[in-house]
Every structure is written in C-alpha cells, then in structure tokens.
Design an enzyme around this catalytic site. Structure first.
Site, PDB file in Angstrom:
ATOM      1  N   HIS A 365       0.803  -1.233   0.000  1.00 36.28           N
ATOM      2  CA  HIS A 365       0.000   0.000   0.000  1.00 36.28           C
ATOM      3  C   HIS A 365       0.831   1.276   0.000  1.00 36.28           C
ATOM      4  O   HIS A 365       0.283   2.350   0.238  1.00 36.28           O
ATOM      5  CB  HIS A 365      -0.925   0.051   1.217  1.00 36.28           C
ATOM      6  CG  HIS A 365      -1.949  -1.038   1.274  1.00 36.28           C
ATOM      7  ND1 HIS A 365      -3.237  -0.882   0.813  1.00 36.28           N
ATOM      8  CD2 HIS A 365      -1.865  -2.307   1.720  1.00 36.28           C
ATOM      9  CE1 HIS A 365      -3.912  -2.008   0.993  1.00 36.28           C
ATOM     10  NE2 HIS A 365      -3.096  -2.896   1.544  1.00 36.28           N
ATOM     11  N   LYS A 556      -8.499  13.528   4.807  1.00 41.95           N
ATOM     12  CA  LYS A 556      -7.607  12.376   4.747  1.00 41.95           C
ATOM     13  C   LYS A 556      -6.570  12.560   5.848  1.00 41.95           C
ATOM     14  O   LYS A 556      -6.508  13.634   6.451  1.00 41.95           O
ATOM     15  CB  LYS A 556      -6.912  12.287   3.378  1.00 41.95           C
ATOM     16  CG  LYS A 556      -6.306  13.623   2.920  1.00 41.95           C
ATOM     17  CD  LYS A 556      -5.698  13.534   1.524  1.00 41.95           C
ATOM     18  CE  LYS A 556      -6.663  13.648   0.378  1.00 41.95           C
ATOM     19  NZ  LYS A 556      -6.815  12.429  -0.384  1.00 41.95           N
ATOM     20  N   ARG A 557      -5.754  11.537   6.138  1.00 43.89           N
ATOM     21  CA  ARG A 557      -4.690  11.731   7.120  1.00 43.89           C
ATOM     22  C   ARG A 557      -3.803  12.902   6.692  1.00 43.89           C
ATOM     23  O   ARG A 557      -3.617  13.167   5.503  1.00 43.89           O
ATOM     24  CB  ARG A 557      -3.862  10.446   7.241  1.00 43.89           C
ATOM     25  CG  ARG A 557      -4.596   9.316   7.948  1.00 43.89           C
ATOM     26  CD  ARG A 557      -5.018   9.716   9.343  1.00 43.89           C
ATOM     27  NE  ARG A 557      -3.854   9.834  10.202  1.00 43.89           N
ATOM     28  CZ  ARG A 557      -3.426   8.895  11.032  1.00 43.89           C
ATOM     29  NH1 ARG A 557      -4.092   7.770  11.149  1.00 43.89           N
ATOM     30  NH2 ARG A 557      -2.353   9.079  11.766  1.00 43.89           N
ATOM     31  N   LYS A 562       0.528  14.370   0.940  1.00 47.82           N
ATOM     32  CA  LYS A 562      -0.859  14.627   0.533  1.00 47.82           C
ATOM     33  C   LYS A 562      -1.115  16.119   0.302  1.00 47.82           C
ATOM     34  O   LYS A 562      -2.153  16.510  -0.223  1.00 47.82           O
ATOM     35  CB  LYS A 562      -1.820  14.086   1.590  1.00 47.82           C
ATOM     36  CG  LYS A 562      -1.775  12.558   1.732  1.00 47.82           C
ATOM     37  CD  LYS A 562      -2.692  12.072   2.832  1.00 47.82           C
ATOM     38  CE  LYS A 562      -2.579  10.586   3.126  1.00 47.82           C
ATOM     39  NZ  LYS A 562      -3.258   9.718   2.140  1.00 47.82           N
ATOM     40  N   THR A 662      -8.726   6.345  -1.700  1.00 52.34           N
ATOM     41  CA  THR A 662     -10.057   5.745  -1.787  1.00 52.34           C
ATOM     42  C   THR A 662     -11.114   6.812  -1.496  1.00 52.34           C
ATOM     43  O   THR A 662     -12.254   6.703  -1.968  1.00 52.34           O
ATOM     44  CB  THR A 662     -10.212   4.575  -0.793  1.00 52.34           C
ATOM     45  OG1 THR A 662      -9.626   4.948   0.452  1.00 52.34           O
ATOM     46  CG2 THR A 662      -9.530   3.325  -1.312  1.00 52.34           C
ATOM     47  N   LYS A 666     -15.042   7.805  -3.159  1.00 49.63           N
ATOM     48  CA  LYS A 666     -16.287   8.114  -2.441  1.00 49.63           C
ATOM     49  C   LYS A 666     -16.852   9.445  -2.910  1.00 49.63           C
ATOM     50  O   LYS A 666     -18.067   9.584  -3.119  1.00 49.63           O
ATOM     51  CB  LYS A 666     -16.021   8.155  -0.920  1.00 49.63           C
ATOM     52  CG  LYS A 666     -15.563   6.814  -0.363  1.00 49.63           C
ATOM     53  CD  LYS A 666     -14.977   6.912   1.049  1.00 49.63           C
ATOM     54  CE  LYS A 666     -14.180   5.631   1.349  1.00 49.63           C
ATOM     55  NZ  LYS A 666     -13.327   5.757   2.547  1.00 49.63           N
TER      56      LYS A 666
HETATM   57  C1  26Q Z   1       3.427   0.524  10.442  1.00 51.66           C
HETATM   58  C2  26Q Z   1       4.336   0.179  11.421  1.00 51.66           C
HETATM   59  C3  26Q Z   1       4.137   0.578  12.734  1.00 51.66           C
HETATM   60  C4  26Q Z   1       3.014   1.311  13.062  1.00 51.66           C
HETATM   61  C5  26Q Z   1       2.094   1.646  12.089  1.00 51.66           C
HETATM   62  C6  26Q Z   1       2.290   1.264  10.774  1.00 51.66           C
HETATM   63  C7  26Q Z   1       1.324   1.644   9.732  1.00 51.66           C
HETATM   64  C8  26Q Z   1      -0.033   1.677   9.983  1.00 51.66           C
HETATM   65  C9  26Q Z   1      -0.934   2.039   8.998  1.00 51.66           C
HETATM   66  C10 26Q Z   1       1.760   1.966   8.458  1.00 51.66           C
HETATM   67  C11 26Q Z   1       0.855   2.318   7.465  1.00 51.66           C
HETATM   68  C12 26Q Z   1      -0.505   2.360   7.738  1.00 51.66           C
HETATM   69  C13 26Q Z   1      -1.510   2.735   6.761  1.00 51.66           C
HETATM   70  C14 26Q Z   1      -1.282   2.937   5.470  1.00 51.66           C
HETATM   71  C15 26Q Z   1      -2.340   3.347   4.546  1.00 51.66           C
HETATM   72  O1  26Q Z   1      -3.442   3.639   4.957  1.00 51.66           O
HETATM   73  N1  26Q Z   1      -2.052   3.396   3.241  1.00 51.66           N
HETATM   74  C16 26Q Z   1      -3.057   3.786   2.265  1.00 51.66           C
HETATM   75  O2  26Q Z   1      -3.723   2.608   1.821  1.00 51.66           O
HETATM   76  C17 26Q Z   1      -4.828   2.929   0.997  1.00 51.66           C
HETATM   77  C18 26Q Z   1      -5.543   1.631   0.657  1.00 51.66           C
HETATM   78  O3  26Q Z   1      -4.810   0.903  -0.263  1.00 51.66           O
HETATM   79  C19 26Q Z   1      -4.390   3.685  -0.239  1.00 51.66           C
HETATM   80  O4  26Q Z   1      -5.531   4.084  -0.948  1.00 51.66           O
HETATM   81  C20 26Q Z   1      -3.566   4.908   0.139  1.00 51.66           C
HETATM   82  O5  26Q Z   1      -3.037   5.516  -1.028  1.00 51.66           O
HETATM   83  C21 26Q Z   1      -2.445   4.518   1.084  1.00 51.66           C
HETATM   84  O6  26Q Z   1      -1.751   5.658   1.523  1.00 51.66           O
END
Ligand code: 26Q
Length: 813
Positions: A365, A556-557, A562, A662, A666
C-alpha cells in the site's frame, strides 16, 4: 425463496420488530421507565437487529462448512468499520420497519443511530479498505474470514487547543458492543521469548522446538459482516490478549502477588491500543508483539480447524486455503506458518514451504521508501527466537536461488537479502512477504507499475508473473446507498436500484446528464446534503457555511505528501485576492484529518489551517466570499455526511506518492468533481470520466526529477507575484500575530530546493486550475452535468469489482 430464507424464523415485519424492540428494552436490558435515553434505545434496537443477524450467521457458517471448497483469510492489523447498526439495517432490509417501530417509542431513527460510537480500529485508507472488502465479500457470497485485533482503544479522538491538535484516548468499548460475540473455547496460546532447542526425534529426524516461552492467550471476539440482502453473514474474528494462569503461577507461588498481577498487564497490553501510522513509533516492540500475536493466533485457528478433520494430512491444504496479507503488518505469518507446519505438525521443510508459497498473497500500500517496514534482527531474536531461525533459513535458501540465476552478482544478493546488513541488521518485511507469497499486488495501476520498476524491481526481474495490480474500490452500500439516501432515491427513480450491487449500472445515468429537469433535482439533492453538512460544521466549529457557496473539501490523514499545505496556500491566495478587492467565486473550504501524534510537521499544518481559518472567518470583508474550517475528529462517520455534500474533491498528492486513494472514489460516487494530480487511482478516475469532467494539474511522475534539476522554489517565488504574496503573508506573521515565528518550519520547507513534495513547483498550476474549477462552477448547468457524469462513471470503483478480481485472479474462488 432461498434455502436460507426458508429456515429464518424472525420476521422483518413491523409487528415482530416492534415486539422484539419492546422485549429487549424491558426484559433483556431491564428498562422500566419510558424516559430512557437514546443510548439505551440504541442497545435495544441493536439487539433486535442482532437477533436477525444471528439466525443468518448460523446458517452461513453451516453452509460454508458443507460447501466451501476453498476459504480465504484476510489478515489485517486494521479494520476501520465505523458504525455497524445503520449498515446492518440497510443490508438486512430493515430500514422501514425500524423507523416505524422507533416512532412508536417516540424516537427518531437518526437520533438513535447517532448514539453509536465508531469502531475506529484503523488509521485511514488501508483500514477502511479492509472494511469495504469485508462488505463486498459478504455481498458477493464469498467464503472470506477477516482476522484482526480487538484494540481496547481505537484511533485517538482529535480536538484542538490554540489550533494545535490534542489527542485523547478512544475507549470505544466502554459501554460494551452488541456486535461482538466472545468465543472463549477457541482461545489460542501465543508464544514469546524463550529459545530454540534442536533435537533428534524417534524417527531420527532433526527437529526444533521453541522452549521456555512466556505464553499469552488469544481470545477471539467475532463480529458479523452482513452481505447486502443475500442472507450471508461472514465473520470478522478479532483477537484480545489475556494472561495465562501459568504465566502468573510462578510469581504467585513465590508470594509475589503484585508482580503476578503486573505480568498480567504485560500480556494484556498487547491489544490495548492501535498504533498510529507514525514513523516516530517505528521499531516499537509492542507493535511487533501485536503483529506476531495476530499472525500466530489466526494461523493456529485455521490449522486447528483443518487438523480436526484431516489430522496431519496437509496434501490438500494449499488448494483449499488462501491468506491475503494487508500490507507487511501481518507478514510474520509467512514464518509462523512454516513454524507450525514444521515444528508442531512434523512436515518436511520443502513440503511446508510449498504450502506457504501457495497460500500467502501480499498487498502493498505504499511507495514511500521510509514507510517500508523493517525490524531489528536483535529485537526479533529476543522476542521470537524460533521465528528468527526460520527467517534465516528462508533467506539462505532464497539467496541460493538468486545466486543460481545470477552467478557472481553479489551486489544483487546483498540488495535482495531479507536481512539488511549494517551496524544494526534489520529484517525487511516486504521482502519476506514477496518471497513467501505467490502473488504481490499494488492498489492502483500506476502504483503497481512503479512497484515493479522501482522498489521491487529486482524481485520483478526474478518472478515477473508474481506481480499484479488490483485497483482499490469502496462499497457502494455505505458510500452511496446509506450515506446519500436522497440521491439514491433520485437515481432509483431514473434507472432502478440494481446499481447497489452492480455499480456499472450507474452508466445509465449518462443519458440524463444533460436533462435540465433531472439536473434540477440532482442539484436540489446536493443542496440538501450541503445544508446537512453546514449544520454539522456549525455545530462542531461554530462557523456558518452557506450552502450556495462551492463546497471545496480535503479530508484524509495529514501528511506532507498529501499536500494539505498546497490547499492552505490556495486559501491564503483567495483571501489575498478578496482583500485586494477582486471578485472570487464564493467558497467554503473544509479540511479534516488526523496527524500522527509524533509527526510535528503535520501538526504544524493543522495549526496553520486553524490560524488561517480564524483570520479568514473573522474578517467581515471576506465573510461573503470565503469560509474555512479544520473539521475536528474526522472519521468514517464524518465522511458519511461530508462526501454527499462536496462539490470539489481535493486529491492533490505529489505525483507518485499516493498509492491509490479511496476517498477520491467516495467523492466521485457522490457527484463531486475532482481537482487532482496524475497520481494513484486519480488517473483511473480521470480515464473513466474524461478530462472535461476532472481538473487535472501538476507535474507528472516522470517530470519531477527534471523539473527539480532546473528550478528552485526561491526563484519561483521571486517570479510569481501570487506565490510571493502568499509566502509573505505567512512570513510576516499575519496568521500568527502573537506567536512570532511559529510557521518558520513551513516556510523553510516550501523554500527548500530539495522539497520532496514539490509544493512551490505545483503552486501555479494548482492556482490556475482552481480558477478553472471556479469558472466551471459558476456555469451551473455545466457543473451539474459534470457532477452527474462523475457519479455515472464511478462504476469501476466499487469494491465489488475489486473483490471479484481478487477472487478470480488471486484467490481462485
Ligand atoms: C506501520 C508500522 C508501525 C506502526 C504503524 C504502521 C502503519 C499503519 C498504517 C503503516 C501504514 C498504515 C496505513 C497505510 C495506509 O493507509 N495506506 C493507504 O492505503 C490505501 C488503501 O490501499 C491507499 O488508498 C492509500 O493511497 C495509502 O496511503
């Protein structure tokens, strides 16, 4: 009538629903007064709905046991479900009965549903994708089980102090949840610490076991995932950590009662809190424990079920199981499956490896190199010694394969090794995932292509066929049928209601795009949705949004890539134009999202937005032209009000950085028009809707490096008066009157010749394109036509389409 339907006892009719509602209210919950709160009514209603879920759930499980040839398991550290009640009511077709029954009690459905807390067990896109996928799997009647963690505390609650983000704990389970069923008899033991021991068994074979471990119990809580009106209920199994009795015994017997209880806490800590997606949190041992805890408990669960029927015969296991890894977070499953098969079930390494590589599939991702997961060898060795042995063995066999294909290419071996050498060696989780999987996919066409030519090029050279693309999607049930009821009704009257499960059907709306009577109705629905959002904004922020204005939204985050900062620069530019006496198209700009608690720069962007909003909103000269809010505590439930009311969807990431997005889908589904870069799934949205109905701007991936070589932000600022004025307003302290210098880091970042996010570089193109959007909006019929065409072209972005592709091309179910 389906065979399931025949076996259903509880009716969906008003009489039975009302009677159950009364029964639960009085007898299950023991409320005798009539002046109970909405919260208490919510519980009675949830139980009434849940009864109907239960009978379908039982039949679904039975049916799957008898008929499913192959089962899929979606392993994810995050499931961002949001609310369950409304979704269940919609999917079980209970809406009308529930509304009417509640009226009998003097309650409005809207008041009751708003009492439910979000299950915020995810950070953002990746977690919400898992939830949309679960909805689609159930709606498509596919045998897919989700495995995740039952965090006691979900994503933090966000508020502001002096414009700065404040995080508060989200104790979403405080009042209990009617949607989870504890299943203590399926509890598993998960091992930690200890050491590996090697021995020869009675058959004279070399074996290994993991000894002196400190075990933690994994207790499953099942949540029902209802399909859309098909009587299918899938299961999302979430694990909670608990201390074993043995764990406490030693200390307890030694008379050290308090140490024994403290140890209980260490065990239970594992599932206490969801980790924010935060680089400052990387390498935290507790996070690694969560990941292994999920992988081990889930695989044991699957293997226990298998061996109950098949004993130690694994010859047909691979053809009947598939594990989809949601990013690298659950990747220890690769090594854990090997451990269980080899150590616990006496399989030979080669057979076990064949099973592993035929059942694991990995979804990536992210393209940001800094976001690729790594864990120090030292930490894994300490916490999971036997798993480290296995990772080393996998790596050594893999490197032999590389050496055979490219003899003498030691640099390639170093590059592709699971172990990154250095002062502190690390395990590269993505490499472990790729090596242990039969499929590796990205989440949008551009992203998948960049993976094979960039980050994973070496692996693509070795195994080109492993790599594929699965463009993300979102569920049209929650993101259109539920959140935009009025638009749904309008569409139903024109093209019928098949689109809910066959989103491509929305293409039939195209012939109405130019129909002025239909346009009027479409505009009226959008207007009503804008009134609803304006009320929410007023309630949360005390700012009046005028529904006549264009609603320009970015939620978004918060992350530099972004580029919420670029959006704020545009807001300042509009403000500057109004102050200069220019006419602008009236706009309400809404920005929302959470910053990771340790991400100082992201938090500063929130602060800047809040400060700009304060100046803009309190200037009476600007009030009739521009309103700005930073929407607090943005979450799934906020999006359900925000996306139906949005005119302009901001998807403005630096090209090549957003894997898919995503939210963009929406908004499109709900008739917003996108202003966006050539990035992630924006490209496919643009393709679907055509360039006349999309505001494209900015550098493309291939243009960035060259542009950087010849352009310096400071030169751009010097020649672009608009940009210079905007920077000057921030620099001179116009938005930080009593806080001199607070935004210094932001200015430095924009002026940085190596700014990775290309903010200054894309400013001109962004501002000009925003002006085009404003002109387009002023032409009401043109805009409405475009809006209809966006919805009509959004069929491709249903997660049903995505899941069909996973099912056909990866899972083979
Ligand atoms: C990793 C290690 C330790 C702690 C937290 C994490 C962690 C947690 C969540 C790393 C990444 C995430 C989330 C990533 C994320 O949301 N990525 C998004 O995924 C979406 C679904 O595929 C995409 O549409 C987005 O582009 C992408 O940024």
């Amino acid at each position: 009538m389906s065979s399931t339907e025949k076996k259903l006892v509880l009716g969906n009719n008003l009489k039975q629903v009302t009677s159950d509602l009364h029964r639960h209210f009085n007898f299950t919950l023991g409320h005798f007064d009539t002046d109970e709160t909405d919260g208490e009514m919510l519980n009675a209603l949830a139980l009434t709905v849940r009864d109907r879920v239960m009978e379908r759930w039982r039949l679904s499980i039975e049916d799957e046991k008898n008929n499913a040839k192959k089962k899929v398991f979606y392993l994810s550290l995050e499931f961002l479900l949001g609310r369950s009640l409304t979704n269940t009511v919609l999917n079980l077709d209970l809406d009308e009965a529930v509304r009417t029954a509640l009226k009998d009690f003097g309650c409005a459905y809207e008041d009751i549903e708003s009492e439910e807390k979000d299950a915020g067990l995810g950070n953002g896109g990746l977690g919400r994708l898992a939830a949309c996928f679960m909805d689609s799997c159930a709606s498509l009647n596919l045998p897919v089980t989700g495995y995740g963690i039952r965090y006691e505390y979900g994503m933090f609650h966000q508020s502001f102090d002096e414009g700065y983000q404040i995080e508060q704990p989200d104790h979403w389970l405080r009042d209990g949840s009617p949607w989870e069923i504890e299943r203590p008899k399926d509890t598993k033991h998960v091992k930690f610490y200890g050491h590996s021991e090697f021995y020869t068994n009675e058959q004279g074979e070399q074996c290994a076991r993991w000894c002196n471990t400190q075990d933690v119990l994994a207790v499953p809580y099942d949540m029902p995932i209802p399909g859309y009106r098909n009587d299918k209920i899938n299961t999302l199994r979430l694990w909670k950590a608990a201390a074993t009795d043995e764990f406490n015994l030693a200390d307890f017997n030694a008379g050290d009662y308090s140490d024994a209880v403290a140890q209980k806490n260490t065990a239970e800590q594992i599932t206490m809190v969801l980790y924010p997606n935060d680089s400052s949190e990387s390498g935290k041992e507790l996070r690694l424990r969560q990941q292994y805890f999920l992988a081990s408990a889930s695989l044991q669960d699957v293997l226990d079920t298998w061996t109950k029927e098949n004993k130690k015969d694994f010859s047909t296991f691979a053809e009947s199981h598939c594990f989809q890894l949601n990013d690298t977070h659950p990747t220890l499953a690769v090594a854990e499956l090997m451990r269980l098969l080899v150590d616990d079930y006496n399989q030979q390494w080669d057979e076990a490896w064949a099973i592993t590589c035929q059942t694991m599939a990995y979804t990536n991702h992210t393209l940001l190199p800094e976001a690729l997961e790594k864990w120090s060898v030292r930490l894994i060795g300490q916490l999971l010694p036997r798993i480290l042995d296995i990772i080393y063995e996998i790596n050594s066999r893999f490197l032999q394969e590389v050496a055979q294909k490219w003899p003498g290419d030691v640099d390639r071996q170093r590059r592709m090794s699971i172990i990154e050498e250095g002062d502190e060696p690390h395990v590269r989780m993505a490499y472990l995932a790729i090596i242990g999987s039969f499929s590796v996919n990205g989440v949008a066409a551009l992203h998948s292509q960049l993976l094979t030519t960039g980050l994973f090029k070496d692996f693509h050279d070795l195994w080109p066929k492993k790599f594929n693309n699965k463009t993300n999607g979102v569920t049209p049930r929650r993101w259109l049928a539920h959140c935009n009821k009025e638009l749904s009704q309008l569409m139903n009257s024109a093209i019928g209601d098949k689109w809910v499960c066959h989103l491509d059907d929305l293409a039939k709306l195209k012939k109405y795009a130019g129909d002025t009577a239909f346009q009027d109705k479409w505009r009226q629905v959008k207007y009503n949705n804008k009134v609803r959002l304006a009320n929410l904004v007023n309630q949360k922020c005390g700012v009046n949004f005028d529904p006549q204005f264009m609603f320009d939204v970015q939620v978004k985050r918060i992350h530099e890539y972004k580029r919420q900062l670029l959006n704020v620069l545009h807001i300042i530019h509009l403000y500057d134009r109004v102050i200069r006496g220019e006419e602008i198209l009236p706009r309400c700009v809404l920005i929302g999202g959470k910053a990771a608690p340790g991400y100082a720069f992201a938090k500063l962007i929130i602060k800047l937005t809040n400060n700009v909003a304060k100046v803009v909103n309190s200037d009476p000269k600007v009030a009739s032209k521009l309103k700005v809010v930073f929407f607090p505590n943005y979450r799934v439930t906020s999006m359900e009000v925000i996306c139906p009311a949005t005119d302009l969807s901001e998807q403005i990431s630096t090209a090549g950085k957003e894997a898919s997005g995503t939210g963009n889908m929406k908004f499109m589904m709900n008739g917003a028009i996108t202003i966006g870069t050539y990035d992630g799934a924006n490209i496919e949205i643009l393709d679907a809707v055509g360039e006349d109905n999309f505001f494209l701007f900015g550098l493309k991936v291939g243009e960035i490096a060259q542009y950087r070589a010849y352009n310096n932000p400071n030169d751009l600022i010097a020649v672009d008066e608009d940009l210079r004025r905007v920077i000057n307003l921030i620099e001179c302290g116009h938005f930080s009157m009593f806080e001199p210098g607070v935004f210094e880091p932001i200015i430095r970042s924009i002026r940085n010749p190596n700014d990775p996010w290309m903010v200054a570089a894309d400013f001109r193109s962004y501002i000009d394109t925003q002006e085009l959007a404003a002109q387009a909006y002023a032409d009401t019929n043109r805009w409405t036509r475009s809006s209809i065409l966006n919805t009509a072209s959004s069929g491709h972005f249903s997660s049903d389409r995505t899941i069909r592709e996973y099912a056909n091309q990866i899972w083979s179910i």
